[in-house]
Scaffold this motif. Structure first.
Motif, PDB file in Angstrom:
ATOM      1  N   ASP A  37      -2.217   2.419 -29.485  1.00 51.52           N
ATOM      2  CA  ASP A  37      -3.239   2.719 -30.497  1.00 51.52           C
ATOM      3  C   ASP A  37      -2.815   3.987 -31.226  1.00 51.52           C
ATOM      4  N   GLY A  38      -1.925   3.837 -32.227  1.00 50.39           N
ATOM      5  CA  GLY A  38      -1.440   5.012 -32.954  1.00 50.39           C
ATOM      6  C   GLY A  38      -0.661   5.917 -32.020  1.00 50.39           C
ATOM      7  N   TRP A  39      -1.033   7.217 -32.000  1.00 49.47           N
ATOM      8  CA  TRP A  39      -0.400   8.184 -31.108  1.00 49.47           C
ATOM      9  C   TRP A  39      -1.119   8.171 -29.762  1.00 49.47           C
ATOM     10  N   GLY A  40      -1.069   7.113 -29.038  1.00 53.78           N
ATOM     11  CA  GLY A  40      -1.738   7.003 -27.756  1.00 53.78           C
ATOM     12  C   GLY A  40      -2.006   5.565 -27.412  1.00 53.78           C
ATOM     13  N   PHE A  41      -3.007   5.348 -26.536  1.00 54.59           N
ATOM     14  CA  PHE A  41      -3.324   3.997 -26.072  1.00 54.59           C
ATOM     15  C   PHE A  41      -4.835   3.850 -25.941  1.00 54.59           C
ATOM     16  N   ARG A  42      -5.307   2.635 -26.193  1.00 54.91           N
ATOM     17  CA  ARG A  42      -6.684   2.269 -25.933  1.00 54.91           C
ATOM     18  C   ARG A  42      -6.704   1.547 -24.588  1.00 54.91           C
ATOM     19  N   ALA A  43      -7.555   1.999 -23.680  1.00 56.86           N
ATOM     20  CA  ALA A  43      -7.627   1.411 -22.345  1.00 56.86           C
ATOM     21  C   ALA A  43      -8.989   0.772 -22.123  1.00 56.86           C
ATOM     22  N   ARG A  44      -8.987  -0.455 -21.592  1.00 55.80           N
ATOM     23  CA  ARG A  44     -10.208  -1.105 -21.160  1.00 55.80           C
ATOM     24  C   ARG A  44     -10.042  -1.435 -19.685  1.00 55.80           C
ATOM     25  N   TYR A  45     -11.089  -1.231 -18.930  1.00 55.58           N
ATOM     26  CA  TYR A  45     -10.967  -1.407 -17.482  1.00 55.58           C
ATOM     27  C   TYR A  45     -12.144  -2.213 -16.940  1.00 55.58           C
ATOM     28  N   TRP A  46     -11.876  -2.950 -15.829  1.00 55.46           N
ATOM     29  CA  TRP A  46     -12.868  -3.764 -15.148  1.00 55.46           C
ATOM     30  C   TRP A  46     -12.816  -3.413 -13.653  1.00 55.46           C
ATOM     31  N   LEU A  48       8.241  -0.277 -11.008  1.00 52.05           N
ATOM     32  CA  LEU A  48       7.290  -0.395 -12.105  1.00 52.05           C
ATOM     33  C   LEU A  48       8.042  -0.638 -13.418  1.00 52.05           C
ATOM     34  N   PRO A  49       7.441  -1.384 -14.334  1.00 57.47           N
ATOM     35  CA  PRO A  49       8.130  -1.668 -15.609  1.00 57.47           C
ATOM     36  C   PRO A  49       8.212  -0.427 -16.489  1.00 57.47           C
ATOM     37  N   LEU A  50       9.161  -0.441 -17.393  1.00 55.54           N
ATOM     38  CA  LEU A  50       9.287   0.644 -18.375  1.00 55.54           C
ATOM     39  C   LEU A  50       8.496   0.249 -19.620  1.00 55.54           C
ATOM     40  N   ILE A  51       7.481   1.024 -19.951  1.00 59.16           N
ATOM     41  CA  ILE A  51       6.600   0.743 -21.091  1.00 59.16           C
ATOM     42  C   ILE A  51       6.767   1.871 -22.110  1.00 59.16           C
ATOM     43  N   PRO A  52       7.141   1.551 -23.326  1.00 56.33           N
ATOM     44  CA  PRO A  52       7.313   2.598 -24.345  1.00 56.33           C
ATOM     45  C   PRO A  52       6.021   3.405 -24.520  1.00 56.33           C
ATOM     46  N   GLY A  53       6.158   4.723 -24.480  1.00 59.91           N
ATOM     47  CA  GLY A  53       5.014   5.603 -24.707  1.00 59.91           C
ATOM     48  C   GLY A  53       4.197   5.903 -23.467  1.00 59.91           C
ATOM     49  N   ILE A  54       4.526   5.304 -22.314  1.00 57.81           N
ATOM     50  CA  ILE A  54       3.768   5.523 -21.075  1.00 57.81           C
ATOM     51  C   ILE A  54       4.744   5.808 -19.937  1.00 57.81           C
ATOM     52  N   VAL A  87      -8.832  -3.372 -12.639  1.00 63.70           N
ATOM     53  CA  VAL A  87      -7.835  -3.818 -13.615  1.00 63.70           C
ATOM     54  C   VAL A  87      -8.017  -2.996 -14.894  1.00 63.70           C
ATOM     55  N   ALA A  88      -6.913  -2.478 -15.418  1.00 60.24           N
ATOM     56  CA  ALA A  88      -6.964  -1.704 -16.658  1.00 60.24           C
ATOM     57  C   ALA A  88      -5.890  -2.215 -17.606  1.00 60.24           C
ATOM     58  N   VAL A  89      -6.296  -2.485 -18.847  1.00 57.05           N
ATOM     59  CA  VAL A  89      -5.360  -2.957 -19.878  1.00 57.05           C
ATOM     60  C   VAL A  89      -5.159  -1.834 -20.897  1.00 57.05           C
ATOM     61  N   LEU A  90      -3.902  -1.384 -21.058  1.00 51.39           N
ATOM     62  CA  LEU A  90      -3.571  -0.311 -21.993  1.00 51.39           C
ATOM     63  C   LEU A  90      -2.814  -0.912 -23.178  1.00 51.39           C
ATOM     64  N   GLN A 108       1.699  -7.162 -26.449  1.00 51.28           N
ATOM     65  CA  GLN A 108       1.442  -6.178 -27.509  1.00 51.28           C
ATOM     66  C   GLN A 108       2.165  -4.857 -27.270  1.00 51.28           C
ATOM     67  N   GLY A 109       3.057  -4.789 -26.280  1.00 51.49           N
ATOM     68  CA  GLY A 109       3.776  -3.551 -26.004  1.00 51.49           C
ATOM     69  C   GLY A 109       3.032  -2.624 -25.072  1.00 51.49           C
ATOM     70  N   GLY A 110       1.943  -3.104 -24.494  1.00 60.10           N
ATOM     71  CA  GLY A 110       1.180  -2.301 -23.547  1.00 60.10           C
ATOM     72  C   GLY A 110       1.437  -2.752 -22.120  1.00 60.10           C
ATOM     73  N   VAL A 111       0.465  -2.515 -21.236  1.00 58.52           N
ATOM     74  CA  VAL A 111       0.622  -2.851 -19.825  1.00 58.52           C
ATOM     75  C   VAL A 111      -0.752  -3.090 -19.206  1.00 58.52           C
ATOM     76  N   THR A 112      -0.804  -4.022 -18.265  1.00 55.25           N
ATOM     77  CA  THR A 112      -2.018  -4.246 -17.484  1.00 55.25           C
ATOM     78  C   THR A 112      -1.778  -3.712 -16.079  1.00 55.25           C
ATOM     79  N   LEU A 113      -2.604  -2.785 -15.659  1.00 57.38           N
ATOM     80  CA  LEU A 113      -2.500  -2.174 -14.333  1.00 57.38           C
ATOM     81  C   LEU A 113      -3.530  -2.801 -13.415  1.00 57.38           C
ATOM     82  N   LEU A 114      -3.154  -3.062 -12.194  1.00 59.21           N
ATOM     83  CA  LEU A 114      -4.117  -3.588 -11.223  1.00 59.21           C
ATOM     84  C   LEU A 114      -3.936  -2.866  -9.898  1.00 59.21           C
ATOM     85  N   LEU A 115      -5.063  -2.584  -9.278  1.00 52.92           N
ATOM     86  CA  LEU A 115      -5.077  -1.853  -8.002  1.00 52.92           C
ATOM     87  C   LEU A 115      -6.189  -2.463  -7.164  1.00 52.92           C
TER      88      LEU A 115
END
Length: 590
Positions: free
Chosen positions: A467-476, A366-372, A461-464, A399-406
Motif C-alpha cells: 500500500d504505497g510506502w508500506g502495507f495494509r494488513a487485515r487479520y482474522w 520463510l519466503p522473501l517478500i519485497p518491502g517486508i 491469519v494476517a494478510v499483508l 499481489q506481492g504481499g504475504v499471508t501469515l498464519l500462526l
C-alpha cells in the motif's frame, strides 16, 4: 631363701603380665585407643628380661607401609611411614597358617631391611618373630631382639605370640568398625552422587558430573569411556592434580595397554582391579615414567544399564589399599553412573527426534517478500520432550504481499502433532489455492470437528498487501492471543479481534480487524507460551511483553522474533508451553 624369692618374683611378674594383658584384650575387643594399645604392648615386651628392642612392621604383599619400634636406649615408641615395595624379599615373611614364633640370627638377615637395621643398631644378635594376618590382605610382623639366642625362652615366645594375637584381634575389630563406617559413608555418597548425576539430562554435563563426583572423593583420578559405533572413546576424565590432567587425558585417549584392559572388562562384563605386577607394561605403577609412577592401582568397572554395556569407569589410586575391599561400592557407583548416562543419552536421542519432527511441522524457511522482513522463532517448553502444537507459516500472495498464519493446538504429544500438521497444511493449501482466510478457517474447523478430537485449536491469519510506502494488513482471529503492532517510533498497539476456538462448534464466528504498516512498523504475532511464561516470583511475561517488544524491536528486523523468544526463555522459571513468534516488519525507506 633365694629360691623362694625368685619364685615369688616370677609369680609377681606373671600376675602383672596376666592382669595387664587382660586389660589390653578389652581395649582390643572394643577397638579403642589404637595408638595407646600399641605403646602398651611394645612396652610390655621391652620389660621382658634381656630384651633390647621391640619392632613391628605392617605389610601388603611386598609393600612395607610402616615400622614401629622401641629400644632400651629409646623407650618411647617411634612410628615411621615407609611405603616402599621390597618385592619377593618382603613377601617372603607373610604368615601361612596360624601365628607361630620363629627365631633368627640378625647377622643372617638382609641388612637393607629397615627393621633389621633398627634391631642391629640396638645391639641385638638374635630375634624372635611372630607374623599375623591383618585386614585388607595385609599382615604384620612383631619382633623382639635380644643379645643372645638363649634369652629367647618359652616365656618370651609365649608372650610375643600373645601380644601378636592381641594386635590381630584389635585390627579385626577396627577393620570391622571402619567397614561399617565406610558402608554408611558409601551409602550416603552413592545417594548424593545419584542426585548429582541425575540433576542434568544433558549428556555432556552428566559425563562431567560423573568424573567430578569421583575425584578426589573416591580416587585421585577417574576416566570414563563409552562404547560408540566408531569404537571405545574417552569422553570424560579428571585428576586431583591439575598438572596431571592433560597427561591423564592423553593416556585415556591413546594408550594401547589401557585400551586392552578396558576391552577385557567390556568383553567379560566383570570388574577388574590391577596393582603391583598387574600394572607392568602399562602407563601406571613404579615401572612407568612421569605422572604414572604415582599410581599404585587402578580399578575398571563396566557401565551397564538396561541390559546393555555402555562403557567403562576407571579409577586411579595413589594408595593401593584404597582399591581393595571396595568392589561392591564401585559397582554401585558404576551402575548409577551408567543409568544416568543412559537416561541422558536416551533423552538426547528423543530430543533430536522431537526436533526433527517439529521441524517438519514448521516451514524450512520463510519466503522473501519485497518491502517486508520476516523473522520467526520456536522454543520447546516441555522437559518431557513431547511434540508441541504451535505452528506458523507464511504464504506469498499474487499481489506481492504475504499471508501469515500462526496457531496453537491444545496439548502435546502424538495427537497434538497430528492435528498441528493437519491445521498448518490445511490452511496453507487453501490459502495457496486462493481461498479467503474466512473460508480457510471454516474448512479447518469442519475438518477438526469431523476428527472428533477433544482438542481445540486457536489460529491467527494476517494478510499483508502493498500500500504505497508500506502495507495494509487485515487479520482474522479464532480464539488466538491478540497480536501487537510496534510502531517505528517505539509505541505499541494491541490489535484486538475476538473469535471462537476451532474444532469445538460447527458454526463459529471470527474476529477481524485491519491496520496499516508504515515503514519501520512491525506486526508481532505469538502463541500463549509467550504471555503465560511465569517467573519464579509468579509474574507472567504478559506484564512486560510490550516493553520487551519495544526493546527487542530496536535491535533490527532480522532477528526480532528470535530475540523476543530468547527474552521469554530467560524470564520463565515455570511454564511447559512452547513458544512461537512470527514478526513482519515493513522495511524503512532509504
Amino acid at each position: 631363701m633365694e629360691q623362694h624369692e625368685g619364685m615369688a618374683s616370677r609369680q609377681a611378674d606373671d600376675g602383672w603380665w596376666s592382669g595387664r594383658l587382660h586389660e589390653l584384650w578389652r581395649v582390643a575387643e572394643n577397638a579403642q585407643d589404637v595408638t595407646g594399645l600399641a605403646d602398651s604392648l611394645y612396652d610390655m615386651l621391652l620389660r621382658m628380661p634381656g630384651v633390647l628392642a621391640v619392632v613391628g612392621t605392617r605389610w601388603s604383599g611386598g609393600l612395607l607401609h610402616y615400622l614401629r619400634s622401641v629400644t632400651v636406649v629409646e623407650p618411647t615408641s617411634s612410628l615411621v611411614e615407609i611405603e616402599r615395595n621390597y618385592g619377593e624379599s618382603g613377601a617372603a615373611g607373610a604368615p601361612d597358617g596360624d601365628p607361630t614364633v620363629t627365631v633368627h640370627e640378625v647377622s643372617e638377615l638382609d641388612g637393607a631391611m629397615p627393621h633389621v637395621q633398627v634391631l642391629a643398631a640396638a645391639g641385638t644378635r638374635s630375634l624372635a618373630e611372630c607374623a599375623v594376618p591383618l585386614g585388607q590382605d595385609g599382615w604384620a610382623s612383631f619382633m623382639v631382639g635380644t643379645a643372645d639366642r638363649d634369652t629367647i625362652d618359652v616365656t618370651l615366645r609365649t608372650r610375643l605370640k600373645q601380644v601378636a594375637e592381641v594386635a590381630m584381634v584389635s585390627d579385626r575389630r577396627i577393620t570391622a568398625r571402619r567397614a561399617d563406617e565406610v558402608r554408611q559413608v558409601s551409602d550416603a555418597f552413592l545417594a548424593e552422587a545419584s542426585l548429582q548425576m541425575d540433576s542434568s539430562l544433558d549428556v555432556k554435563s552428566t559425563l562431567e558430573r560423573v568424573a567430578r563426583t569421583a575425584v578426589p572423593a573416591i580416587a585421585e583420578g577417574c576416566v570414563l569411556h563409552l562404547s560408540l559405533p566408531e569404537g571405545l572413546k574417552s569422553v570424560s576424565f579428571a585428576h586431583m592434580d591439575a598438572g596431571d590432567q592433560q597427561w591423564l587425558g592423553k593416556v585415556a585417549a591413546e594408550d594401547a595397554w589401557l585400551t586392552e584392559a578396558l576391552r577385557q572388562v567390556l568383553g567379560s562384563g566383570q570388574a577388574l582391579a590391577l596393582k603391583g605386577k598387574g600394572l607392568r607394561g602399562g602407563p601406571f605403577g613404579p615401572d612407568s615414567s612421569g605422572a604414572g609412577r604415582a599410581v599404585r592401582a587402578i580399578s575398571v568397572n563396566p557401565l551397564k544399564a538396561r541390559g546393555r554395556v555402555l562403557g567403562t569407569l576407571t579409577f586411579l589410586y595413589h594408595r593401593a589399599v584404597v582399591a581393595e575391599g571396595a568392589s561392591q561400592f564401585l559397582a554401585g557407583l558404576a551402575d548409577r553412573a551408567a543409568l544416568a548416562i543412559d537416561s541422558s543419552t536416551l533423552y538426547e536421542q528423543r530430543r533430536r527426534h522431537v526436533v526433527s519432527l517439529q521441524r517438519h511441522l514448521l516451514p524450512r524457511e520463510l519466503p522473501l517478500i519485497p518491502g517486508i522482513t520476516l523473522s520467526s522463532a520456536y522454543e520447546v517448553g516441555d522437559v518431557a520432550l513431547d511434540v508441541g502444537g504451535d505452528f506458523y507459516d507464511a504464504v506469498p500472495t499474487a499481489q506481492g504481499g504475504v499471508t501469515l498464519l500462526l496457531g496453537d493446538v491444545c496439548g502435546r504429544g502424538a495427537e497434538a502433532a497430528a492435528l498441528t500438521g493437519l491445521a498448518r497444511h490445511t490452511l496453507r493449501t487453501l490459502l495457496e489455492d486462493g481461498s479467503t482466510p474466512e473460508h480457510a478457517l471454516e474448512r479447518l474447523n469442519q475438518a477438526l470437528v469431523r476428527e472428533g478430537t477433544s482438542r481445540f485449536v486457536t489460529a491467527l491469519v494476517a494478510v499483508l498487501v502493498p500500500d504505497g510506502w508500506g502495507f495494509r494488513a487485515r487479520y482474522w482471529s479464532a480464539g488466538h492471543p491478540a497480536p501487537l503492532m510496534r510502531r517505528a517510533d517505539g509505541t505499541v498497539e494491541e490489535l484486538l479481534a475476538h473469535g471462537d476456538l476451532l474444532g469445538v462448534l460447527e458454526d463459529i464466528e471470527y474476529g477481524s480487524g485491519s491496520v496499516r504498516l508504515a515503514p519501520g512498523d512491525a506486526l508481532v504475532m505469538f502463541t500463549d507460551g509467550v504471555t503465560e511464561a511465569r517467573a519464579a516470583d509468579g509474574m507472567f511475561f504478559e506484564s512486560r511483553l510490550r516493553d520487551e517488544v519495544v526493546r527487542q524491536g530496536a535491535g533490527g528486523a532480522q532477528r526480532f522474533a528470535e530475540r523476543l523468544a530468547e527474552a521469554v526463555v530467560d524470564f520463565r522459571a515455570t511454564g511447559a508451553d512452547d513458544i512461537a513468534v512470527l514478526v513482519a516488519q515493513a522495511e524503512s525507506i532509504g
